[in-house]
Design a protein around this motif. Structure first.
Motif, mmCIF file in Angstrom:
data_model
loop_
_atom_site.group_PDB
_atom_site.id
_atom_site.type_symbol
_atom_site.label_atom_id
_atom_site.label_comp_id
_atom_site.label_asym_id
_atom_site.label_seq_id
_atom_site.Cartn_x
_atom_site.Cartn_y
_atom_site.Cartn_z
ATOM 1 N N TRP A 10 0.828 -0.949 0.060
ATOM 2 C CA TRP A 10 0.008 0.493 0.106
ATOM 3 C C TRP A 10 1.010 1.208 0.066
ATOM 4 N N LEU A 21 -2.613 0.175 -4.313
ATOM 5 C CA LEU A 21 -1.128 -1.007 -3.976
ATOM 6 C C LEU A 21 -0.923 -1.712 -4.781
ATOM 7 N N PHE A 48 0.708 -5.183 2.550
ATOM 8 C CA PHE A 48 -0.484 -6.205 2.504
ATOM 9 C C PHE A 48 -0.397 -6.978 2.944
ATOM 10 N N ASP A 52 -5.220 -8.717 5.894
ATOM 11 C CA ASP A 52 -5.685 -7.988 4.485
ATOM 12 C C ASP A 52 -6.053 -8.960 3.939
ATOM 13 N N ALA A 82 -8.900 -1.962 1.649
ATOM 14 C CA ALA A 82 -8.638 -0.688 1.710
ATOM 15 C C ALA A 82 -9.683 -0.008 2.627
#
Length: 181
Positions: A10, A21, A48, A52, A82
């Motif tokens: 990110w 991303l 990530f 996530d 996100a």
């Protein structure tokens, strides 16, 4: 379908004024959340995470009932991850939606239907805070909230749970059985 891995990153791209991303292999994903709705840690480069990836998978499983293409499902799921990680808290804007009978307590990744006087749309539950939930528009067609405002695919809104009803999906074709014997 995209398979998350620990090389995804990110980061905030000032040129595009957007959270991005980096998926590796020269692939970038631009997050649909407006900059004004991002929390401060969204502006710092981060990986990530395993969490996530787990949330991504939960969102994909929840949206399996939607009639969206695989790329659209991946787009919705990445935007939802996100939002779950980097979205600022919002106040509910339930006045756009019609109240429903009964009490619905949606869970992360559930698909719900929200109705306005001008139509209805499907939304993905990003977070339930008890009486209200952060939702992301899961329909590719826009939904008119009133005569002057509409929501588009992947936009977020917080809504009181009494405005939601469980998504019933498309009408299923009748099942026919062959009698044998």
């Amino acid at each position: 379908m995209l398979k998350p891995n620990n090389s995804w990153m990110w980061y905030y791209d000032q040129k595009y004024d957007a959270l991005m991303l980096d998926l590796g292999d020269d692939m970038l994903f631009r997050v649909a959340i407006p900059t004004k709705n991002l929390i401060p840690c969204a502006f710092t480069r981060s990986t990530f995470t395993v969490d996530d990836a787990s949330v991504y998978q939960s969102f994909l499983e929840g949206m399996s009932i939607l009639e969206l293409s695989a790329p659209r499902k991946a787009e919705l799921a990445l935007n939802a991850v996100a939002a779950s990680r980097f979205h600022k808290p919002l106040m509910p804007k339930s006045w756009f939606f019609n109240q429903q009978s009964g009490t619905h307590q949606p869970q992360l990744g559930d698909i719900v239907t929200l109705s306005t006087d001008l139509g209805e749309g499907q939304f993905l539950i990003i977070e339930n805070s008890g009486t209200a939930s952060l939702c992301m528009m899961a329909d590719t067609a826009s939904l008119a909230l009133n005569a002057a405002k509409e929501m588009a695919f992947c936009e977020t809104i917080k809504v009181m749970n009494d405005r939601m009803k469980a998504y019933e999906g498309a009408a299923e074709a009748p099942v026919t059985f062959a009698l044998v014997g």
